[in-house]
Each structure stands twice: as C-alpha cells, then as structure tokens.
Design a protein around this motif. Structure first.
Motif, PDB file in Angstrom:
ATOM      1  N   THR A   1       5.903  81.594  50.940  1.00  5.93           N
ATOM      2  CA  THR A   1       5.927  81.526  52.404  1.00  5.93           C
ATOM      3  C   THR A   1       4.604  81.056  52.998  1.00  5.93           C
ATOM      4  OG1 THR A   1       5.398  83.895  52.578  1.00  5.93           O
ATOM      5  CG2 THR A   1       7.738  83.269  52.628  1.00  5.93           C
ATOM      6  N   ARG A  20       7.622  77.885  52.924  1.00  7.57           N
ATOM      7  CA  ARG A  20       9.062  78.154  52.880  1.00  7.57           C
ATOM      8  C   ARG A  20       9.379  79.362  53.761  1.00  7.57           C
ATOM      9  NH1 ARG A  20       8.972  77.906  46.607  1.00  7.57           N
ATOM     10  NH2 ARG A  20       8.900  75.677  46.278  1.00  7.57           N
ATOM     11  N   SER A  21      10.566  79.352  54.315  1.00  6.65           N
ATOM     12  CA  SER A  21      11.016  80.519  55.062  1.00  6.65           C
ATOM     13  C   SER A  21      11.485  81.595  54.081  1.00  6.65           C
ATOM     14  CB  SER A  21      12.172  80.139  55.992  1.00  6.65           C
ATOM     15  OG  SER A  21      13.330  79.844  55.226  1.00  6.65           O
ATOM     16  N   THR A  79      14.366  82.923  54.065  1.00  6.91           N
ATOM     17  CA  THR A  79      15.714  82.522  53.664  1.00  6.91           C
ATOM     18  C   THR A  79      15.654  81.496  52.539  1.00  6.91           C
ATOM     19  OG1 THR A  79      16.524  82.933  55.901  1.00  6.91           O
ATOM     20  CG2 THR A  79      17.896  81.534  54.487  1.00  6.91           C
ATOM     21  N   GLU A  80      14.789  80.516  52.665  1.00  7.98           N
ATOM     22  CA  GLU A  80      14.644  79.504  51.611  1.00  7.98           C
ATOM     23  C   GLU A  80      14.154  80.134  50.312  1.00  7.98           C
ATOM     24  OE1 GLU A  80      13.437  75.468  54.079  1.00  7.98           O
ATOM     25  OE2 GLU A  80      11.915  77.020  53.784  1.00  7.98           O
ATOM     26  N   ALA A 118      17.021  82.178  48.846  1.00  9.96           N
ATOM     27  CA  ALA A 118      18.112  81.283  48.454  1.00  9.96           C
ATOM     28  C   ALA A 118      17.817  80.582  47.130  1.00  9.96           C
ATOM     29  CB  ALA A 118      18.370  80.251  49.551  1.00  9.96           C
TER      30      ALA A 118
END
Length: 133
Positions: free
Chosen positions: A91, A96-97, A99-100, A103
């Motif tokens: 992050t 990256r979020s 969620t990413e 995921a």
C-alpha cells in the motif's frame, strides 16, 4: 516466552531481507521471461529452504524452548510481522489499495505465495522434533 518473541522478530527480519532480495531478482529477471506464476513457483522452494535453515539457526542462537507454545509464538509472530510488512509495502511502497492487495491473494501466484508464507510461519513448530532448543 520473551525469547520466543525475540526469535519471531529475528526470524521475520532475516527471511524478509532474503525475500526482498530474491523478490527483486524474481521481478526483474524471472517475471518478464517466465511470467508471474512460474517465477513464484521457482522462488518458493528456495525461500522455504532458507526459512528452514534460518529458523534453526535462530532457535539455537536464542535457545527457543523445544515446546509447542514458544514455537507457535515464534512462527506466528514472524508470520504476523511478515503479513504487516507485506501490506505496508504494497500500500505504501507500491501504491496499491487494500482491495487490490487482498484481491491478489485470489490469483494463483498470490495464493501460492500466501501458502508459502503460511509454511514459513509453521516452520518453527515443524522443526520441533529436530531441534534441541
């Protein structure tokens, strides 16, 4: 129990440093040629073999007791630190979020990596029958 927590921090730091170095090689040299899935599959046994060796050295160096609880603390603590470091790197370092990041664990390379990290966390306990402590 204090020694087990120290061992967790040392185990995490040593394996994280190695993983950072091998991950750089994987991303820069292997990934472009082999793709992410095969690159992770090639890196994983190397990481786990070194994790086994590193855990044994730290167990002996810090005299971690040959008992279930100290080994769970060592492995579980190191695993928690590794997950936190990976989250922060994804992050904060790579933008990256959340969620990413989460995921990615649903992809084959992400699931293989997470399984390997789980084995990393279990290694101190798996070594229980082999180590004097």
């Amino acid at each position: 129990m204090r020694g087990a927590w120290t061992a967790a921090a040392c185990y995490f730091a040593a394996v994280f440093a190695l993983g950072f170095a091998l991950g750089t090689v994987r991303v820069l040299l292997l990934l472009p040629v082999l793709g992410e899935g095969l690159a992770v599959l090639l890196e994983l046994p190397i990481m786990l073999a070194f994790s086994w060796w590193i855990a044994g050295r730290i167990i002996a160096w810090l005299d971690v007791a040959p008992a279930v609880l100290p080994r769970i603390i060592m492995g579980g603590g190191a695993f928690a630190l590794l997950m936190l470091a990976e989250l922060m790197l994804a992050t904060q370092g790579f933008g990256r979020s959340l969620t990413e990041h989460f995921a990615h664990y649903l992809t084959l390379p992400g699931a293989v990596g997470l399984a390997g990290q789980g084995v990393f966390g279990a290694i101190p306990l798996l070594r229980l029958g082999r180590d004097r402590g």
